[in-house]
Motif scaffolding. Structure first.
Motif, short mmCIF file in Angstrom:
data_model
loop_
_atom_site.label_atom_id
_atom_site.label_comp_id
_atom_site.label_asym_id
_atom_site.label_seq_id
_atom_site.Cartn_x
_atom_site.Cartn_y
_atom_site.Cartn_z
N THR A 168 0.85 -1.18 0.00
CA THR A 168 0.00 0.00 0.00
C THR A 168 0.89 1.24 0.00
O THR A 168 2.07 1.18 0.30
N THR A 169 0.27 2.35 -0.37
CA THR A 169 1.01 3.60 -0.43
C THR A 169 0.04 4.75 -0.23
O THR A 169 -1.17 4.60 -0.42
N GLY A 170 0.57 5.90 0.12
CA GLY A 170 -0.24 7.11 0.13
C GLY A 170 0.07 7.98 -1.07
O GLY A 170 -0.67 8.90 -1.37
N ALA A 171 1.16 7.67 -1.76
CA ALA A 171 1.61 8.53 -2.86
C ALA A 171 0.88 8.16 -4.15
O ALA A 171 0.92 7.03 -4.61
N THR A 172 0.19 9.15 -4.71
CA THR A 172 -0.59 8.91 -5.93
C THR A 172 0.28 8.36 -7.05
O THR A 172 -0.11 7.43 -7.76
N GLY A 173 1.48 8.92 -7.20
CA GLY A 173 2.34 8.52 -8.31
C GLY A 173 2.84 7.10 -8.22
O GLY A 173 3.18 6.49 -9.22
N GLU A 174 2.89 6.55 -6.98
CA GLU A 174 3.41 5.19 -6.81
C GLU A 174 2.33 4.12 -6.89
O GLU A 174 2.64 2.94 -7.01
N ALA A 175 1.07 4.53 -6.79
CA ALA A 175 -0.02 3.55 -6.73
C ALA A 175 -0.34 3.00 -8.10
O ALA A 175 -0.26 3.71 -9.11
N THR A 176 -0.69 1.71 -8.17
CA THR A 176 -1.17 1.14 -9.42
C THR A 176 -2.69 1.04 -9.43
O THR A 176 -3.33 1.13 -10.47
N PRO B 35 -7.55 12.31 -7.35
CA PRO B 35 -6.32 12.93 -6.85
C PRO B 35 -5.90 14.13 -7.69
O PRO B 35 -6.16 14.19 -8.89
N GLU B 36 -5.23 15.09 -7.03
CA GLU B 36 -4.76 16.28 -7.74
C GLU B 36 -3.62 15.93 -8.68
O GLU B 36 -3.52 16.45 -9.79
N THR B 37 -2.73 15.02 -8.25
CA THR B 37 -1.61 14.60 -9.10
C THR B 37 -2.17 13.88 -10.32
O THR B 37 -2.95 12.94 -10.17
N CYS C 198 -5.83 21.68 1.66
CA CYS C 198 -6.03 20.76 0.54
C CYS C 198 -6.85 19.57 1.00
O CYS C 198 -6.56 18.97 2.03
N SER C 199 -7.83 19.18 0.19
CA SER C 199 -8.56 17.95 0.50
C SER C 199 -7.69 16.73 0.19
O SER C 199 -7.79 15.70 0.84
N ASP C 200 -6.79 16.87 -0.78
CA ASP C 200 -5.89 15.76 -1.15
C ASP C 200 -4.66 15.80 -0.23
O ASP C 200 -3.75 16.60 -0.43
N THR C 201 -4.64 14.94 0.79
CA THR C 201 -3.58 15.02 1.81
C THR C 201 -2.21 14.68 1.23
O THR C 201 -1.20 15.24 1.64
N ASP C 202 -2.17 13.75 0.26
CA ASP C 202 -0.88 13.38 -0.34
C ASP C 202 -0.31 14.54 -1.13
O ASP C 202 0.89 14.83 -1.06
N TYR C 203 -1.17 15.24 -1.87
CA TYR C 203 -0.73 16.38 -2.66
C TYR C 203 -0.18 17.47 -1.74
O TYR C 203 0.88 18.04 -1.99
N CYS C 204 -0.90 17.73 -0.64
CA CYS C 204 -0.52 18.79 0.30
C CYS C 204 0.81 18.44 0.98
O CYS C 204 1.73 19.26 1.05
N ALA C 205 0.92 17.20 1.46
CA ALA C 205 2.14 16.78 2.15
C ALA C 205 3.33 16.80 1.19
O ALA C 205 4.45 17.18 1.58
N GLY C 206 3.10 16.42 -0.05
CA GLY C 206 4.17 16.42 -1.05
C GLY C 206 4.68 17.82 -1.30
O GLY C 206 5.88 18.05 -1.42
N ARG C 207 3.78 18.79 -1.36
CA ARG C 207 4.19 20.18 -1.58
C ARG C 207 4.98 20.70 -0.38
O ARG C 207 6.00 21.37 -0.53
N ARG C 208 4.50 20.35 0.83
CA ARG C 208 5.21 20.82 2.03
C ARG C 208 6.60 20.18 2.11
O ARG C 208 7.56 20.83 2.51
N ALA C 209 6.69 18.90 1.69
CA ALA C 209 8.00 18.23 1.71
C ALA C 209 8.96 18.91 0.76
O ALA C 209 10.18 18.86 0.95
#
Lengths: 296, 189
Positions: free
Chosen positions: A97-105, A114-116, A269-280
């Protein structure tokens, strides 16, 4: 046999093979007729209706052991519904499992895209409460079937027109009806209309599962999806007129969070992965403060 | 012969059919792309891909039509043991498998009902080879255009004209599989 853990007693991805074949046949017919609701014999799942039983069955029929699964609920990876479903497939299918949109199949989603941007090879599975876009206008299934058959969608335009007449604009903000490839009017599930443009021309496969209503429908990649509108009242997306207070994003869909009883509020952001990715990546919003050292 | 019929199914059905379905899903969702499947070794003349498609999609609730050389004792025995699908006439079939010539006329297959277009047949067409060369395909699932060596174009153009009714097609050759749903527009050649 006594060393079998409880989940070993289940088939791969929980459902039995006969059920998966039935769901797989429905998915393929849904792909062949984009936007058309295909009946399927929805099963009882170990979760209540409304928690994504349709999406879970579609996901179970699609998962392979090599998949990396992401589950979101209104954009968030860490809410009860998302955590439960993710853990369910971790245990019954053994998938990563993952939280990252780009890594998920495979991404199972409740009410957001997702925003990504999605890519080829990804599958987006929507949880759908009411698959029939005409249901609140015409309660009889026999009639709505006939309306789809005859492409008789005037009633939906009357509904949107009444919005315009009463409110001066089309007031529908979520589950905004779309027309697929110029043929079927489809309920995109209760995603905000902000997400509607992402449905069209997506490189990913989009599958929709409604468990209680026993319907599956689908959008193949690169399918034309048009939000219904009028020439003089064109479709417009909408979001809160703010930037994200945590990551400063101007282009993402926002949730409003009440912070006190003095009228204080923030938009995130409603998309938590997108928000966390930007903050990172070092982007900061108005209210972002890093965790102090030693905070639990 | 009896012993042969017992061979050639999935050794690990849940995982193998899941992997095979993903390939079939990608093939159907992206018409013209050629995918590879594995896991089944059906008796001749069935190809590996046709055997996999039957194992993944058919069961005792789907009526199956064996066409032409596919309608032989070895295949009937294999289907009876591994799948249990009732064999049916072309007009009643949910699935049909065989070479393109033997499936003619394809207008006999079920095209669904106006209110339930999903109640239509899926044809599994055995081919000698599959290559991305031939008539251009456009429509849902296709970005710009793809090409596939279809056995003919007229039947698929007539099928597309019936949309949203029509049959859907899987092409199989060896371990390769490609899809052509009814929604695909086929270039006239």
């Amino acid at each position: 046999m006594s060393d079998l853990s409880p989940q070993d007693a289940y088939n791969f991805a929980y459902l039995d093979e006969q059920t998966k074949r039935m769901i797989r046949r429905a998915i393929l017919k849904g792909i062949a007729v984009p936007g058309c609701q295909v009946p399927f014999a929805s099963r009882e799942m170990p979760m209540p209706y409304g928690w994504g039983t349709g999406g879970v069955q579609v996901t179970a029929a699609c998962l392979v052991p090599e998949d990396r699964l992401k589950v979101i609920d209104q954009g968030a990876d860490d809410t009860t519904n998302a955590v439960s479903i993710r853990r369910f497939f971790q245990r019954t299918a053994g998938v990563a499992t993952t939280g990252a949109t780009g890594e998920a199949t495979v991404i199972q989603t409740r009410h957001r895209i997702p925003e990504t941007p999605l890519t080829e090879g990804q599958i987006l599975v929507f949880q759908v409460p009411i698959p029939e876009p005409l249901r609140f206008l015409e309660p009889r299934e026999t009639e709505t079937r006939k309306m789809h058959e005859l492409e008789e969608y005037g009633l939906m335009h009357v509904k949107l027109y009444e919005d315009v007449a009463r409110h001066g604009q089309i007031a529908t903000a979520y589950a905004y009806p779309v027309k697929v490839e110029g043929r079927y009017v489809m309920d995109p599930s209760p995603i905000p209309k902000f997400d509607n443009p992402k449905l069209s021309g997506s490189p990913a496969i989009q599958l929709f599962g409604a468990g209680r209503e026993q319907r599956i429908y689908a959008l193949p990649p690169w399918t034309g999806v048009v939000s219904l509108d009028f020439d003089d009242h064109p479709f417009e997306t909408s979001k809160a007129p703010h930037d994200c207070d945590l990551c400063g994003a101007k282009d993402s869909y926002l949730d409003e969070v009440i912070t006190d009883d003095q009228g204080g509020r923030m938009f995130v952001c409603s998309d938590t992965d997108y928000c966390a990715g930007r903050r990172a990546r070092g982007m900061k919003g108005r209210l972002w403060a890093p965790e102090p050292e030693g905070a639990a | 012969m009896i012993a042969d019929a017992l061979e050639g199914g999935f050794a690990e059905a849940p995982v193998q059919s899941a992997r095979a379905f993903r390939e079939i899903l990608e093939a159907m969702a992206r018409p013209g792309t050629i995918r590879r499947v594995q896991g089944a070794t059906p008796p001749a003349p069935l190809s590996i891909a046709a055997g996999v498609a039957l194992l993944v999609l058919t069961d005792p609730t789907t009526r199956l039509h064996l066409a032409g050389e596919a309608d032989c004792p070895a295949v009937r025995d294999w289907v009876a043991f591994h799948i249990g699908a009732p064999l049916a006439k072309a007009e009643d079939a949910d699935f049909a498998v065989g070479p393109w010539e033997a499936l003619q006329p394809v207008s006999r297959f079920r095209i669904g009902q106006p209110d339930y277009p999903d109640r239509s047949a899926t044809l599994i067409v055995e081919c000698d080879r599959l290559v991305n060369h031939g008539p251009a395909l456009t429509g849902p699932g296709i970005g710009a255009a793809t090409w596939l060596n279809l056995p003919e174009t007229a039947a698929f153009r007539a099928n597309r004209a019936l949309f949203p009714l029509g049959f859907d097609t899987l092409f199989t050759a060896g371990d390769r599989i490609a899809g052509l749903p009814r929604s695909t527009r086929v270039e006239a050649i």
